[in-house]
Write a protein that holds these residues in place. Structure first.
Motif, PDB file in Angstrom:
ATOM      1  N   ILE A  20       0.866  -1.186   0.000  1.00  0.00           N
ATOM      2  CA  ILE A  20       0.000   0.000   0.000  1.00  0.00           C
ATOM      3  C   ILE A  20       0.894   1.225   0.000  1.00  0.00           C
ATOM      4  O   ILE A  20       1.638   1.463   0.956  1.00  0.00           O
ATOM      5  CB  ILE A  20      -0.922   0.017   1.232  1.00  0.00           C
ATOM      6  N   LEU A  21       0.820   1.994  -1.070  1.00  0.00           N
ATOM      7  CA  LEU A  21       1.646   3.197  -1.201  1.00  0.00           C
ATOM      8  C   LEU A  21       0.793   4.421  -0.901  1.00  0.00           C
ATOM      9  O   LEU A  21      -0.109   4.776  -1.659  1.00  0.00           O
ATOM     10  CB  LEU A  21       2.226   3.283  -2.617  1.00  0.00           C
ATOM     11  N   GLY A  22       1.075   5.071   0.234  1.00  0.00           N
ATOM     12  CA  GLY A  22       0.294   6.195   0.704  1.00  0.00           C
ATOM     13  C   GLY A  22      -0.483   5.775   1.927  1.00  0.00           C
ATOM     14  O   GLY A  22      -1.695   5.548   1.869  1.00  0.00           O
ATOM     15  N   TYR A  23       0.214   5.628   3.059  1.00  0.00           N
ATOM     16  CA  TYR A  23      -0.428   5.020   4.213  1.00  0.00           C
ATOM     17  C   TYR A  23      -0.996   6.087   5.146  1.00  0.00           C
ATOM     18  O   TYR A  23      -0.534   6.294   6.266  1.00  0.00           O
ATOM     19  CB  TYR A  23       0.544   4.103   4.950  1.00  0.00           C
ATOM     20  N   GLY A  24      -2.019   6.793   4.648  1.00  0.00           N
ATOM     21  CA  GLY A  24      -2.796   7.694   5.475  1.00  0.00           C
ATOM     22  C   GLY A  24      -4.072   7.005   5.905  1.00  0.00           C
ATOM     23  O   GLY A  24      -4.123   5.776   6.037  1.00  0.00           O
ATOM     24  N   SER A  25      -5.132   7.786   6.096  1.00  0.00           N
ATOM     25  CA  SER A  25      -6.379   7.204   6.584  1.00  0.00           C
ATOM     26  C   SER A  25      -7.009   6.257   5.558  1.00  0.00           C
ATOM     27  O   SER A  25      -7.595   5.234   5.925  1.00  0.00           O
ATOM     28  CB  SER A  25      -7.365   8.311   6.958  1.00  0.00           C
ATOM     29  N   ALA A  80      -0.103 -13.124   2.575  1.00  0.00           N
ATOM     30  CA  ALA A  80       1.222 -13.464   3.078  1.00  0.00           C
ATOM     31  C   ALA A  80       1.820 -12.281   3.829  1.00  0.00           C
ATOM     32  O   ALA A  80       2.454 -12.443   4.877  1.00  0.00           O
ATOM     33  CB  ALA A  80       2.135 -13.869   1.921  1.00  0.00           C
ATOM     34  N   ARG A  81       1.583 -11.076   3.308  1.00  0.00           N
ATOM     35  CA  ARG A  81       2.219  -9.898   3.903  1.00  0.00           C
ATOM     36  C   ARG A  81       1.549  -8.634   3.385  1.00  0.00           C
ATOM     37  O   ARG A  81       1.122  -8.589   2.220  1.00  0.00           O
ATOM     38  CB  ARG A  81       3.703  -9.887   3.529  1.00  0.00           C
ATOM     39  N   ILE A  82       1.452  -7.630   4.231  1.00  0.00           N
ATOM     40  CA  ILE A  82       1.046  -6.290   3.820  1.00  0.00           C
ATOM     41  C   ILE A  82       2.222  -5.360   4.077  1.00  0.00           C
ATOM     42  O   ILE A  82       2.761  -5.321   5.195  1.00  0.00           O
ATOM     43  CB  ILE A  82      -0.203  -5.805   4.580  1.00  0.00           C
ATOM     44  N   VAL A  83       2.620  -4.631   3.057  1.00  0.00           N
ATOM     45  CA  VAL A  83       3.743  -3.697   3.155  1.00  0.00           C
ATOM     46  C   VAL A  83       3.180  -2.287   3.075  1.00  0.00           C
ATOM     47  O   VAL A  83       2.448  -1.956   2.135  1.00  0.00           O
ATOM     48  CB  VAL A  83       4.763  -3.929   2.025  1.00  0.00           C
ATOM     49  N   ARG A  84       3.520  -1.463   4.059  1.00  0.00           N
ATOM     50  CA  ARG A  84       3.018  -0.091   4.125  1.00  0.00           C
ATOM     51  C   ARG A  84       4.132   0.874   3.760  1.00  0.00           C
ATOM     52  O   ARG A  84       5.240   0.778   4.303  1.00  0.00           O
ATOM     53  CB  ARG A  84       2.511   0.210   5.539  1.00  0.00           C
ATOM     54  N   VAL A  85       3.813   1.824   2.877  1.00  0.00           N
ATOM     55  CA  VAL A  85       4.809   2.802   2.434  1.00  0.00           C
ATOM     56  C   VAL A  85       4.188   4.191   2.485  1.00  0.00           C
ATOM     57  O   VAL A  85       3.055   4.393   2.025  1.00  0.00           O
ATOM     58  CB  VAL A  85       5.312   2.506   1.007  1.00  0.00           C
ATOM     59  N   ALA A  86       4.915   5.142   3.046  1.00  0.00           N
ATOM     60  CA  ALA A  86       4.469   6.527   3.111  1.00  0.00           C
ATOM     61  C   ALA A  86       5.675   7.437   2.871  1.00  0.00           C
ATOM     62  O   ALA A  86       6.787   6.976   2.602  1.00  0.00           O
ATOM     63  CB  ALA A  86       3.812   6.836   4.454  1.00  0.00           C
ATOM     64  N   ARG A  87       5.448   8.728   2.972  1.00  0.00           N
ATOM     65  CA  ARG A  87       6.505   9.696   2.697  1.00  0.00           C
ATOM     66  C   ARG A  87       7.697   9.493   3.622  1.00  0.00           C
ATOM     67  O   ARG A  87       8.847   9.587   3.202  1.00  0.00           O
ATOM     68  CB  ARG A  87       5.958  11.117   2.846  1.00  0.00           C
ATOM     69  N   SER A  88       7.423   9.193   4.876  1.00  0.00           N
ATOM     70  CA  SER A  88       8.503   8.992   5.837  1.00  0.00           C
ATOM     71  C   SER A  88       8.189   7.783   6.702  1.00  0.00           C
ATOM     72  O   SER A  88       7.033   7.360   6.830  1.00  0.00           O
ATOM     73  CB  SER A  88       8.693  10.236   6.708  1.00  0.00           C
ATOM     74  N   PRO A  97       5.592  -1.721  10.844  1.00  0.00           N
ATOM     75  CA  PRO A  97       6.322  -0.569  10.328  1.00  0.00           C
ATOM     76  C   PRO A  97       5.702   0.015   9.062  1.00  0.00           C
ATOM     77  O   PRO A  97       5.073  -0.696   8.275  1.00  0.00           O
ATOM     78  CB  PRO A  97       7.710  -1.138  10.029  1.00  0.00           C
ATOM     79  N   VAL A  98       5.870   1.316   8.904  1.00  0.00           N
ATOM     80  CA  VAL A  98       5.573   2.003   7.653  1.00  0.00           C
ATOM     81  C   VAL A  98       6.910   2.406   7.058  1.00  0.00           C
ATOM     82  O   VAL A  98       7.693   3.121   7.678  1.00  0.00           O
ATOM     83  CB  VAL A  98       4.690   3.244   7.884  1.00  0.00           C
TER      84      VAL A  98
END
Length: 321
Positions: free
Chosen positions: A144-149, A164-172, A180-181
């Protein structure tokens, strides 16, 4: 709030329960004529889904405005007019209004694309029975790219699907109760392992064209790109090259350009599912939007802190856009 202050609403005031007394409520949903003198407007609620030209049109004359409120999660449609506003104006978005509907659509697009629902519909139109094996969502890795609301709401709906896995990505980078994000700088290392990439990021200078040829090349063969963010986050030509080769598939609620012209090759690209920017406008929108407006305007009249303040004009946040 002065005695002569107006509030411009894109919904009739009598349809919104809980609005505070005091302001003069003016109904304006983007019509050619303004409902009153824009100079008297203290609180401007931007018409929903009317585009940037309508959203920005009254701003140069709103010399007394103190709040500009969108009914969308994104603010890109009002950004062209921010420089026209006096200093000290708070820009608020509609966080809390669209999460459920947008996340529902994201999940719908993922499942429909993986399980081949568009092919089933085409076969049904022809009276054809087309069986066979299809990819499942179970045991897959979703990024998921953009982990806001909205990104968090997407994860809510993915959790029961035995991923299997959820990967969270945000600006920082940051840490959440779920894990983790990752910062956006980690994308090159993360993309090759993702079976599905869901875009929920806002459109900013930093994210415009983020999903370019290099980004797509790092996605694994057979991966699915889902965009419920904004069309210009994705380089359309680069995406066309990848889906045209059959290496990637895509499910797009937003496109660039938008609306997508009838002759555009995305309509006929293999492995592409397109919905016409319908992530937000559902039966869930109006009740949530009305509750937000009643709460925000009550806070405004009482001089209490507003929710969802994205920036204040004349500040560093404003200049950073």
């Amino acid at each position: 709030m002065t005695a002569t202050a107006d509030v411009w609403l894109p919904l009739p005031a009598e349809e919104i329960e809980g609005l505070p007394e005091g302001p003069r409520y003016r109904f304006w949903d983007g019509e050619p004529d303004f409902p009153a003198d824009p100079a008297d407007c203290a609180y401007y609620v931007v018409p929903y889904l009317r585009g940037s030209e309508v959203a920005v049109r009254p701003l140069p004359e709103m010399t007394s405005v103190r709040v500009v409120q969108t009914l969308s999660a994104g603010i890109d449609h009002v950004e062209p007019g921010i420089g026209l506003l006096p200093p000290g104006v708070r820009l608020c978005n509609a966080r809390g209004v669209h999460e459920a509907s947008t996340a529902e659509l994201a999940l719908t697009l993922v499942l429909a694309s993986l399980r081949g629902v568009p092919d089933f519909v085409r076969a049904q139109d022809k009276g054809e029975w087309r069986g066979g094996f299809r990819p499942a969502l179970a045991d897959r890795t979703v990024l998921i790219l953009g982990y806001g609301s909205i990104g968090s709401a997407v994860e809510d709906r993915l959790e029961p699907f035995e991923l299997a896995r959820i990967v969270r990505v945000a600006r920082s980078a940051r840490t959440t109760a779920r894990g983790p994000v990752h910062p956006i700088t980690d994308l090159p290392a993360l993309l090759p392992d993702a079976d599905v990439v869901v875009l929920t990021t806002p459109l900013t200078d930093a994210t415009r064209g983020l999903v370019d040829g290099g980004f797509l090349a790092r996605m694994k063969d057979g991966a699915l790109l889902v965009n419920v963010a904004r069309g210009p986050v994705v380089d359309t030509d680069a995406l066309l090259a990848e889906v045209g080769s059959g290496r990637l598939t895509a499910a797009l609620d937003v496109t660039d350009p938008e609306p997508l012209p009838p002759e555009h090759p995305l309509w006929r690209a293999p492995g592409v599912l397109i919905s016409p920017h319908v992530g937000g406008p559902t039966s869930a929108f109006l009740p949530r939007a009305k509750r937000l407006l009643a709460d925000q305007l009550t806070r405004f009249v009482r001089r209490e802190p507003l929710r969802n303040v994205i920036l204040t004009t004349g500040t560093a946040d404003d200049r950073a856009l």
